[in-house]
Design a protein around this motif. Structure first.
Motif, PDB file in Angstrom:
ATOM      1  N   SER A  32      40.352  34.678  38.675  1.00 41.58           N
ATOM      2  CA  SER A  32      41.573  35.900  39.729  1.00 41.58           C
ATOM      3  C   SER A  32      42.449  35.074  39.933  1.00 41.58           C
ATOM      4  CB  SER A  32      40.749  37.162  40.593  1.00 41.58           C
ATOM      5  OG  SER A  32      39.139  37.235  39.309  1.00 41.58           O
ATOM      6  N   LEU A  33      41.901  34.506  41.190  1.00 37.63           N
ATOM      7  CA  LEU A  33      43.091  33.586  42.210  1.00 37.63           C
ATOM      8  C   LEU A  33      44.164  32.729  41.198  1.00 37.63           C
ATOM      9  CD1 LEU A  33      41.123  32.388  45.356  1.00 37.63           C
ATOM     10  CD2 LEU A  33      43.343  33.864  45.854  1.00 37.63           C
ATOM     11  N   ALA A  34      43.256  32.123  40.585  1.00 34.32           N
ATOM     12  CA  ALA A  34      44.011  31.393  39.474  1.00 34.32           C
ATOM     13  C   ALA A  34      45.260  33.140  38.790  1.00 34.32           C
ATOM     14  CB  ALA A  34      43.343  30.152  38.972  1.00 34.32           C
ATOM     15  N   LEU A  35      44.850  33.613  38.721  1.00 31.32           N
ATOM     16  CA  LEU A  35      45.973  34.663  37.521  1.00 31.32           C
ATOM     17  C   LEU A  35      47.071  35.186  38.245  1.00 31.32           C
ATOM     18  CD1 LEU A  35      42.907  36.154  35.126  1.00 31.32           C
ATOM     19  CD2 LEU A  35      45.008  34.302  34.817  1.00 31.32           C
ATOM     20  N   VAL A  36      46.156  35.576  39.906  1.00 29.46           N
ATOM     21  CA  VAL A  36      46.830  36.108  40.305  1.00 29.46           C
ATOM     22  C   VAL A  36      48.351  35.474  40.618  1.00 29.46           C
ATOM     23  CG1 VAL A  36      47.571  37.807  42.351  1.00 29.46           C
ATOM     24  CG2 VAL A  36      45.759  38.229  40.870  1.00 29.46           C
ATOM     25  N   ARG A  37      48.424  33.862  41.310  1.00 30.11           N
ATOM     26  CA  ARG A  37      48.347  33.298  42.346  1.00 30.11           C
ATOM     27  C   ARG A  37      49.380  32.088  42.052  1.00 30.11           C
ATOM     28  NH1 ARG A  37      46.555  34.875  48.349  1.00 30.11           N
ATOM     29  NH2 ARG A  37      46.600  36.914  47.710  1.00 30.11           N
ATOM     30  N   ILE A  90      36.555  40.417  37.014  1.00 27.07           N
ATOM     31  CA  ILE A  90      38.127  39.684  37.171  1.00 27.07           C
ATOM     32  C   ILE A  90      39.201  40.452  36.545  1.00 27.07           C
ATOM     33  CG2 ILE A  90      39.745  38.294  35.827  1.00 27.07           C
ATOM     34  CD1 ILE A  90      37.958  36.510  35.495  1.00 27.07           C
ATOM     35  N   ARG A  91      38.777  42.328  36.218  1.00 25.76           N
ATOM     36  CA  ARG A  91      39.584  43.517  37.205  1.00 25.76           C
ATOM     37  C   ARG A  91      39.378  43.837  38.326  1.00 25.76           C
ATOM     38  NH1 ARG A  91      39.842  47.630  32.633  1.00 25.76           N
ATOM     39  NH2 ARG A  91      41.781  47.246  30.551  1.00 25.76           N
ATOM     40  N   LEU A  92      38.205  44.328  38.570  1.00 29.27           N
ATOM     41  CA  LEU A  92      38.507  44.841  40.316  1.00 29.27           C
ATOM     42  C   LEU A  92      39.395  43.712  41.232  1.00 29.27           C
ATOM     43  CD1 LEU A  92      35.084  46.338  39.922  1.00 29.27           C
ATOM     44  CD2 LEU A  92      37.424  47.511  40.826  1.00 29.27           C
ATOM     45  N   VAL A  93      38.597  42.099  40.828  1.00 28.12           N
ATOM     46  CA  VAL A  93      39.354  41.179  41.763  1.00 28.12           C
ATOM     47  C   VAL A  93      40.849  41.107  42.260  1.00 28.12           C
ATOM     48  CG1 VAL A  93      38.779  39.056  42.377  1.00 28.12           C
ATOM     49  CG2 VAL A  93      36.807  40.192  41.934  1.00 28.12           C
ATOM     50  N   THR A  94      40.947  41.163  40.978  1.00 24.26           N
ATOM     51  CA  THR A  94      42.225  41.078  40.450  1.00 24.26           C
ATOM     52  C   THR A  94      42.767  42.130  41.478  1.00 24.26           C
ATOM     53  OG1 THR A  94      42.282  39.992  38.135  1.00 24.26           O
ATOM     54  CG2 THR A  94      44.160  40.706  38.510  1.00 24.26           C
ATOM     55  N   SER A 104      42.788  43.830  43.633  1.00 22.08           N
ATOM     56  CA  SER A 104      42.529  43.571  45.040  1.00 22.08           C
ATOM     57  C   SER A 104      43.604  42.644  45.883  1.00 22.08           C
ATOM     58  CB  SER A 104      40.918  43.650  45.699  1.00 22.08           C
ATOM     59  OG  SER A 104      40.995  42.391  44.948  1.00 22.08           O
ATOM     60  N   LEU A 105      43.321  41.705  44.823  1.00 21.36           N
ATOM     61  CA  LEU A 105      44.144  40.451  44.891  1.00 21.36           C
ATOM     62  C   LEU A 105      45.770  40.588  44.911  1.00 21.36           C
ATOM     63  CD1 LEU A 105      42.735  36.697  43.173  1.00 21.36           C
ATOM     64  CD2 LEU A 105      43.169  37.614  46.308  1.00 21.36           C
ATOM     65  N   THR A 106      45.867  41.570  44.150  1.00 28.01           N
ATOM     66  CA  THR A 106      47.411  41.600  43.369  1.00 28.01           C
ATOM     67  C   THR A 106      48.183  42.893  44.770  1.00 28.01           C
ATOM     68  OG1 THR A 106      46.816  42.222  41.169  1.00 28.01           O
ATOM     69  CG2 THR A 106      49.209  42.681  42.283  1.00 28.01           C
ATOM     70  N   GLY A 107      46.832  43.287  45.607  1.00 28.14           N
ATOM     71  CA  GLY A 107      47.202  43.978  45.987  1.00 28.14           C
ATOM     72  C   GLY A 107      47.236  43.576  47.547  1.00 28.14           C
ATOM     73  N   MET A 108      47.298  42.398  47.722  1.00 26.36           N
ATOM     74  CA  MET A 108      47.316  41.726  49.191  1.00 26.36           C
ATOM     75  C   MET A 108      48.429  40.768  49.619  1.00 26.36           C
ATOM     76  SD  MET A 108      45.077  38.521  50.145  1.00 26.36           S
ATOM     77  CE  MET A 108      45.464  37.139  51.194  1.00 26.36           C
ATOM     78  N   SER A 109      49.429  41.286  49.867  1.00 30.32           N
ATOM     79  CA  SER A 109      49.998  39.887  50.846  1.00 30.32           C
ATOM     80  C   SER A 109      50.464  38.793  50.583  1.00 30.32           C
ATOM     81  CB  SER A 109      51.873  41.062  52.080  1.00 30.32           C
ATOM     82  OG  SER A 109      52.676  39.703  52.403  1.00 30.32           O
ATOM     83  N   PRO A 110      51.021  37.983  49.622  1.00 30.96           N
ATOM     84  CA  PRO A 110      51.128  36.504  49.317  1.00 30.96           C
ATOM     85  C   PRO A 110      51.265  36.088  50.832  1.00 30.96           C
ATOM     86  CG  PRO A 110      52.515  36.690  48.224  1.00 30.96           C
ATOM     87  CD  PRO A 110      51.998  38.410  48.553  1.00 30.96           C
ATOM     88  N   ILE A 161      41.079  34.219  55.405  1.00 30.74           N
ATOM     89  CA  ILE A 161      41.424  35.187  55.467  1.00 30.74           C
ATOM     90  C   ILE A 161      42.120  36.212  53.919  1.00 30.74           C
ATOM     91  CG2 ILE A 161      44.147  35.214  55.172  1.00 30.74           C
ATOM     92  CD1 ILE A 161      44.439  33.749  57.013  1.00 30.74           C
ATOM     93  N   THR A 162      41.404  35.589  52.967  1.00 26.47           N
ATOM     94  CA  THR A 162      41.623  35.879  51.614  1.00 26.47           C
ATOM     95  C   THR A 162      41.037  36.908  51.198  1.00 26.47           C
ATOM     96  OG1 THR A 162      43.172  34.039  51.129  1.00 26.47           O
ATOM     97  CG2 THR A 162      42.403  36.147  49.311  1.00 26.47           C
ATOM     98  N   LEU A 163      39.481  36.042  51.695  1.00 19.79           N
ATOM     99  CA  LEU A 163      38.175  37.092  51.204  1.00 19.79           C
ATOM    100  C   LEU A 163      37.899  37.746  52.366  1.00 19.79           C
ATOM    101  CD1 LEU A 163      35.687  36.172  49.281  1.00 19.79           C
ATOM    102  CD2 LEU A 163      34.540  34.968  51.256  1.00 19.79           C
ATOM    103  N   PRO A 164      38.561  37.984  54.206  1.00 15.41           N
ATOM    104  CA  PRO A 164      38.206  39.526  54.731  1.00 15.41           C
ATOM    105  C   PRO A 164      39.316  40.687  53.733  1.00 15.41           C
ATOM    106  CG  PRO A 164      38.297  37.236  56.072  1.00 15.41           C
ATOM    107  CD  PRO A 164      38.610  36.940  54.229  1.00 15.41           C
ATOM    108  N   ILE A 165      40.838  40.122  53.286  1.00 16.60           N
ATOM    109  CA  ILE A 165      40.990  41.125  52.793  1.00 16.60           C
ATOM    110  C   ILE A 165      40.529  41.690  52.034  1.00 16.60           C
ATOM    111  CG2 ILE A 165      43.862  41.798  52.485  1.00 16.60           C
ATOM    112  CD1 ILE A 165      44.499  39.214  54.750  1.00 16.60           C
TER     113      ILE A 165
END
Lengths: 293, 268
Positions: free
Chosen positions: B86-91, B154-158, B160-166, B186-190
């Protein structure tokens, strides 16, 4: 972005993205794509009763499907049961989805959505068991019918019962999908339409439905695909003489051990579903474009 | 018709249809307390006996334990594989990204019965080649259930990652934090809410799977859903209702918890 531009922007360092996504990608390739390829190869093998299967390169299994009226009737049953269940899900799901989407009270909307999702996550076995209790000869529905003095009806092991069971399994998927799409449609558009003199049904037909078409398509395809592949409902509610594709695939592969034919059936099922959903997709998108012009 | 009247029509229709959706669950809970020896209406009395009987049935007890075990490990597999992906797909924007995304979500699209049959054949093939036992064992079941849980994780984590500001991660990076430090501090807690929702949701999806598992259970190792279906092929009594009620309570509780963390309707 072209590869060259990509390399330039990232200073030609290998992107960490590959390392991050590789384990999951390899897992899916090994556990899904590989076995599917293997199964396709098997579908071209020959089955000799008594032996496992014989290496061959033949279309005989697909030909058997096309030649044998029994398997075509299984596919036909699967198709009409799925189409009917999907259509009824659409008709029944829309009012609930619309009500949820226009529900102003967020707290209540959340609770109601949970009530929709809860049965969805209960599994087909439990919900099918429940319908057996309701539709059985001594079940709830016959008890209710008897209490008003009507003779008990034969409900279990009928196509009607299968359709009822399937709708109950699929309806939550339809509601959740439609709800999210309807929520994206600005309520002001409805107000505008009605201030221009359109009645609610006209607004529904001319404004909401065209805008919701992609969501309707998504929900319809989801329900159709799920019901084409339904296992528990047709087996348990349909009974021994009611045949749909998924249980037949299971029967051929695991019971009859006729892997080549079972594999061919699995691919016929997947291909038919794919072709039909693609056609629906193209038709609806063409319509959608005409509507939005 | 006025707006109020139209809304009432929708409310009434929604109530009737929701009743239809919820009816099976309510009936099952009700019937699980019937004292009737043979399932019939109305109840002759009420009892807890069926719960005791359900627990005494090996198929249900062992099936329940196998299902919980399988679902827990499947969740672990899907997290270990799905969160990095998911990190790879979003970032990152990388060549083949769309293909990989489609591939990773494809276990959701390939029908359970087809995927299950294919996996079964592949397992038997491996068994013949290497003289090991996979089909009907826990590892075999785990491969299938990892596959079931992965796309939902992947769907749910993606999401929540999309909602997090890089910019948080970028700030940490500019302060010298390494990739792993950034991820864990940083990432995991958010994205924790998304992770929790993914864990509970994929647990449930794995727990209730029927079509993929049906090929992969063997004598002595079956999941609860398969045990339920094979019982129902020959019997219909309140034992099944008791098992179903326990499942309704457990899944209902998991659903309430995960809904506190993330809106589950977004998973669809």
């Amino acid at each position: 972005m072209s590869l060259a531009a990509f390399g330039a922007r990232h200073g030609r360092r290998p992107s960490p993205a590959f390392g991050l996504s590789a384990p999951a990608t390899i897992f899916v390739l090994v556990a899904l794509i590989g076995p599917l390829a293997l199964m396709f190869r098997y579908s071209l093998n020959r089955f000799v009763p008594g032996q496992m299967m014989v290496e061959a390169l033949t279309l005989a299994n697909y030909a058997k499907f096309l030649a044998d009226g029994y398997y075509q009737s299984v596919l036909a049953t699967t198709l009409w049961v799925s189409a009917l269940s999907t259509l009824l899900c659409l008709v029944a799901g829309f009012p609930v989805a619309y009500f949820l989407a226009r529900q102003a009270n967020e707290k209540w909307k959340g609770r109601l959505l949970l009530l929709v999702i809860l049965p969805l996550l209960m599994g087909n076995a439990v919900r099918t068991a429940a319908w057996m209790v309701i539709l059985g000869d001594k079940g709830l529905s016959n008890a209710l019918i008897a209490s008003v003095g009507i003779a008990p009806m034969k409900l279990m092991y009928t196509p009607t019962a299968v359709v009822i069971g399937l709708i109950s399994v699929l309806l939550p998927f339809m509601i959740v999908t439609l709800q999210s799409v309807l929520e994206g449609i600005d309520a002001n558009l409805e107000a505008a339409s009605s201030s221009l003199g359109a009645g609610h049904l006209t607004t529904l037909w001319r404004v909401i439905l065209p805008l919701a078409l992609p969501g309707i398509l998504a929900g319809t395809m989801l329900c159709f695909i799920l019901s084409m592949n339904a296992y528990a409902t047709p087996v348990l509610i349909g009974g021994p003489s009611f045949h749909m594709m998924a249980p037949t695939v299971y029967q051929q592969v695991a019971k009859a051990m006729n892997w080549p034919f079972g594999a061919a059936l699995a691919f016929v099922l997947m291909a038919v579903t794919l072709v039909l959903t693609t056609i629906a997709n193209v038709l609806v998108q063409r319509r959608y474009r005409r509507w939005s012009e | 018709m006025g707006i109020v009247a139209i809304n009432r029509v929708y409310a009434a229709l929604a109530a009737v249809i929701m009743a239809f959706v919820l009816l099976p669950l309510l009936v099952v809970v009700w019937v699980s307390f019937f004292a009737n020896r043979i399932l019939s209406f109305p109840a002759t009395g009420y009892t807890f006996d069926w719960y005791v009987r359900a627990w005494e049935q090996d198929a249900f007890r062992n099936g329940f334990i196998t299902s919980v075990e399988t679902a827990l490990i499947a969740v672990a597999i899907s997290l270990a594989l799905g969160v990095p992906a998911s990190l790879a797909l979003v970032r990152y924007r990388f060549p083949g990204r769309d293909t990989i995304q489609t591939l990773l979500l494809s276990p959701m699209v390939v029908p359970g019965i087809v995927g299950g049959a294919a996996l079964f054949m592949a397992f038997i093939e491996i068994e013949v080649l290497f003289d090991v036992e996979i089909a009907g064992t826990l590892p075999g079941l785990l491969v299938a259930h990892g596959l079931i849980a992965l796309p939902w994780t992947i769907r749910l984590v993606t999401a929540s990652l999309t909602g997090m500001s890089p910019s948080y991660a970028e700030a940490a990076q500019s302060l010298g934090a390494s990739g792993l430090t950034i991820f864990f501090r940083i990432t995991l807690p958010i994205i924790k809410p998304g992770i929790v929702a993914a864990v509970l949701f994929s647990f449930v999806i794995s727990f209730i799977d029927l079509e993929k598992s049906i090929f992969l259970v063997g004598p002595g190792r079956s999941t609860l859903q398969i045990a339920l279906v094979s019982y129902l092929e020959w019997n219909l009594d309140s034992t099944v209702a008791a098992v179903a009620t326990v499942q309704i309570i457990i899944i209902g509780a998991l659903l309430l918890v995960s809904n506190r963390y993330a809106r589950l309707s977004r998973a669809f």
